[in-house]
Design a protein around this motif. Sequence first.
Motif: not given
Ligand SMILES: Cc1cc2nc3c(=O)[nH]c(=O)nc-3n(C[C@H](O)[C@H](O)[C@H](O)COP(=O)(O)O)c2cc1C
Length: 195
Positions: A15, A17, A140, A142-143, A178, A180
């Motif tokens: 998994r 994102s 996911w 926020t911003g 990305r 880890r």
């Molecule tokens: C609570 C929360 C808020 C996030 N907000 C943003 C955001 O605003 N912009 C962004 O580019 N990534 C944001 N991220 C991170 C992305 O989801 C990122 O793609 C993710 O951490 C990648 O890790 P993964 O591949 O393990 O899912 C946020 C993650 C979390 C948990």
Amino acid sequence: MLNDRSSLLSLLESRRSGKPRELVGPGPTAEEMERILAIGARTPDHGKLSPWRFVTIANDQRDAFEVVLQNALSEENPDATAAHHEKEHEFAHYAGQLVVLISAPVQDHKIPVWEQELSCGAAGMNLLLAAHASGYVAGWVTGWRAYSARVRTAFCETGERIAGFIFIGHAARELEDRERPPLATVCRAWRPPDL
Ligand SMILES: Cc1cc2nc3c(=O)[nH]c(=O)nc-3n(C[C@H](O)[C@H](O)[C@H](O)COP(=O)(O)O)c2cc1C
């Protein structure tokens, strides 16, 4: 059974994102969304308070969502340029399905708000996992939109806040993983303190 378990572990290990702005459609069908959301709701929750909610924004509501974002932007940033407004148009119309994750802690309860917020985060993670297991890519974010009082009132009751916008679609190209953290930097065996 062993095979099932091994493929489940592979699924968890794979998994990742996708960036919401890079997702392409179609997102999950209504039936798939119901299953993803039901899995999202199957989350540990001390006190059975369900201190989170999911708000889905239908694809034909994206224009109305954009109006909320544009009004919030104008109100909160009077210097916003046409480029800033264009970004809100794009955000509101990213491909796939959109779920707004709401943290809805019960105040003045014996279960601390911190634990209720942890449960909300876990619900978000479950949504990401369920989307992945259904063959989709989720992102996911926020911003400023998640922290805007004006946007919050369009989704939240008093005491609630937006925990994130979760877009679920497909990746247009293969996703790069990305970096880890090496396990040794985030995990160590406990050693009792010297007394
Ligand atoms: C609570 C929360 C808020 C996030 N907000 C943003 C955001 O605003 N912009 C962004 O580019 N990534 C944001 N991220 C991170 C992305 O989801 C990122 O793609 C993710 O951490 C990648 O890790 P993964 O591949 O393990 O899912 C946020 C993650 C979390 C948990």
